[in-house]
Design a protein around this motif. Sequence first.
Motif, short mmCIF file in Angstrom:
data_model
loop_
_atom_site.label_atom_id
_atom_site.label_comp_id
_atom_site.label_asym_id
_atom_site.label_seq_id
_atom_site.Cartn_x
_atom_site.Cartn_y
_atom_site.Cartn_z
N THR A 70 -14.39 65.92 -7.21
CA THR A 70 -13.69 64.64 -7.29
C THR A 70 -12.32 64.81 -7.93
N SER A 73 -10.16 66.23 -5.45
CA SER A 73 -9.90 65.23 -4.43
C SER A 73 -8.79 64.27 -4.86
N PHE A 74 -8.83 63.83 -6.10
CA PHE A 74 -7.77 62.96 -6.59
C PHE A 74 -6.41 63.68 -6.55
N ARG A 77 -5.19 63.84 -2.86
CA ARG A 77 -4.83 62.52 -2.32
C ARG A 77 -3.63 61.90 -3.02
N MET A 78 -3.32 62.34 -4.24
CA MET A 78 -2.29 61.66 -5.04
C MET A 78 -1.07 62.52 -5.36
N LEU A 151 -1.34 54.62 -4.74
CA LEU A 151 -2.37 55.22 -5.60
C LEU A 151 -3.66 54.41 -5.53
N SER A 154 -5.30 55.29 -2.31
CA SER A 154 -5.76 56.66 -2.27
C SER A 154 -7.04 56.86 -3.08
N THR A 155 -7.30 55.96 -4.03
CA THR A 155 -8.53 56.06 -4.82
C THR A 155 -9.75 55.96 -3.92
N ALA A 158 -10.15 59.29 -2.25
CA ALA A 158 -10.62 60.32 -3.17
C ALA A 158 -12.12 60.18 -3.44
N LEU A 159 -12.58 58.95 -3.55
CA LEU A 159 -13.99 58.72 -3.86
C LEU A 159 -14.92 59.02 -2.68
N SER A 195 -5.02 58.76 3.49
CA SER A 195 -5.41 58.08 2.24
C SER A 195 -4.22 57.84 1.33
N ARG A 196 -3.06 58.41 1.66
CA ARG A 196 -1.92 58.38 0.75
C ARG A 196 -0.98 57.20 0.99
#
Length: 747
Positions: A70, A73-74, A77-78, A151, A154-155, A158-159, A195-196
């Motif tokens: 995770t 992943s964050f 994605r960020m 952001l 994108s959460t 990421a999840l 996701s961004r």
Amino acid sequence: MAVEQDAQATGTAQDDHNLRRRNVPDHSSTNGTVTQTSREVDKKKSQKPKTSILQTLDEWEFLIAPLLFTLISFFTRMYKIGLSNIVTWDEAHFGKFGSHYLKREFYFDVHPPLGKMLVGLSGYMAGYNGSFEFKSGETYPEELNYTFMRLFNSTFGALCVPVAYYTARELNFRRPTVWLVTLMVLCENSYATISRFILLDSMLLFFTFTTVLCWARFHRLQNQSFSFEWFVWLLLSGISIGCVTSVKWVGLFCTALVGLYTAEDLWNKFGDLKMPQTTLASHLVARVVGLIVVPLLVYMFSFWVHFLVLENSGPGDAQMSSLFQANLRGTEVGKDSPLEVAYGSRATIKNMGYGGGLLHSHVQTYPEGSQQQQVTCYHHKDANNDWFFYPNRNEPLYNPEAPLVFPGDKSVIRLIHSQTGRNLHSHTVSAPITKGDYEVSSYGNTTIGDEKDHWTVEVVSDAASRDRAKIRTLTTAFRLRHTSLGCYLRAGTVNLPQWGFKQIEVTCVKQNNPRDVYTHWNVEAHWNERLPAGDPGSYKSPFFRDFIHLNVAMMTSNNALVPDPDKQDDLASQFWQWPILHVGLRMCGWDDHIVKYFLLGNPAVYWGSTLSLFVFGALVSWYLIRWQRGYEELKPSEIDYIHYGGLYPVAGWFLHYLPFVAMARVTYVHHYYPALYFAILTSGFVLDWVTRSLARKDRRLEWAVYGILYALVIGLFVLFRAIVFGMQGPHQQWRHLKWFDRWRITD
């Protein structure tokens, strides 16, 4: 001798269970006495801390591994998420919808409201006031914290990674496979890229992932029916289904997968003659409530909040009923409109069918048929929506100085288009699209015409009065029957081609069906200087009617999103191109000064997952053939594993992919992303199944095989990282990423 045999048996068992017994010292027998050398004791002491750490990591892997995944992943994605300061791709749509929520303006879109409300929430949390128009390619103003809004979105992306990890565990994959499935989601470039931005796809994917997780966990609890945990996961499944459907209707395909499982589960329980009928009935009721009622309530609740927030008049008003519009703040619908329509009144006439528009005409003519002036239904405010109520040709000409005459039920009238002066007309010419109906056109003028300009008013109902002698603004529902032909004016859900500007076809339907709401009309706006203004806004439109109305309007508009043969859409793609990664998508302009993003998947993930679908089909075919020949090599537990760990992910892929094969609407690469997840799960099952012999024989060889796959997935993500994090400068420097001509990373 007996002691020696016992020692040998213990040693054999220890090889199979070394993790549980590794801290037990080795024993030897000397005259019946157990002894230990000092060297062995020192060796055990030196190994004890190391073994303890490994054991701890092993026991807590179910928390440590997803946590690490995770965090990575964050990052993926960020990282550099605010690098591009321009409105990118569909941010132009969904950012604008978020603005409408902040300004509380009613708008219309083909998607349900949950995802767009979350976009609005991100703008609210970012301190955005909703004033930016989100024009494609436009630079974000300094006061708009677009980075925070991205952001927020994108959460959700990421999840998806930890949800994929726990889903793979619930599908009973071995640990190496669980890690591989998680890595494939983590290192899928297209997932990371989409996701961004301020889009709905990360939310759609997240709720798709959670639905599959809830279903898998609920299935694992099938032997604990009606326990507290069983009810919790049933309820969570229903909530997740409601959420995924409330973001996009693609979520209905995920709903169908859960429905398919539920039908099979109940059918099996129905065949269990040992199960009491009361228990069977309880299972049925629990699933109806948890998987039908709860999702429907979640879906309806999103629309209730949608209507509650959007209390001001906005660009989407015309999609809703006249009564709904009249209750919006700042609306012109019904404002200062006289309550009762008289001859000489100018009015807009709204179709009361779900998603109905305003009766409309323009100077363009039909290319075939009568070639007279077109009559359509249009959803936007326009002067071409205005019509005059006039008496029929058998009555005296309209005199603006004469006493007012009010048409009502059974009155025979003419409707004259205010901009062109032509009469609403029908004849025995077939309609342009619905050939079984008659064409409706605008013909003649106030003096030139015939009896085919006559329409008989049939009042259906009135929300304000039982008196049918008059037509009232907003509240009177009426039908218009062609006096000569006996057909009824109708505006359905069929859109005209480009020559009709994709507006709704208006016809004269031969069948007399009083319940057909598409033949019902009402006066929306009304102007007559000789009549006093009224207050039609005092009548409320019921929520359930508005809910149904808006959903049908969404469906109608969605069906109209068909490819235009007169235009070339360089971003569109075909369904067959997606599984083989035949094409990508440029998300923005490709000038050197622009930060460029290219929507393209990880080749290992795409090609591997697509290949696994064929391998799974071959595996099932192989075992079916051998079973037919009398071989019984599979245990019931293995058949169950194939069924739920392999067959259902494949079914999920088909349910999410095949509809796009049949769809006539324009399609893009991101429409494949939910189906891709099920292909990834299928690849996990296939690898888990074919490597199970390695797991029994040599775990080191198994980990070596998976290590190569891990390296391949991670390596290709790193290789294509620029298309995720943003390509700066001339695009030619990424020519090495253009493996095929259809990958338009460079020109």
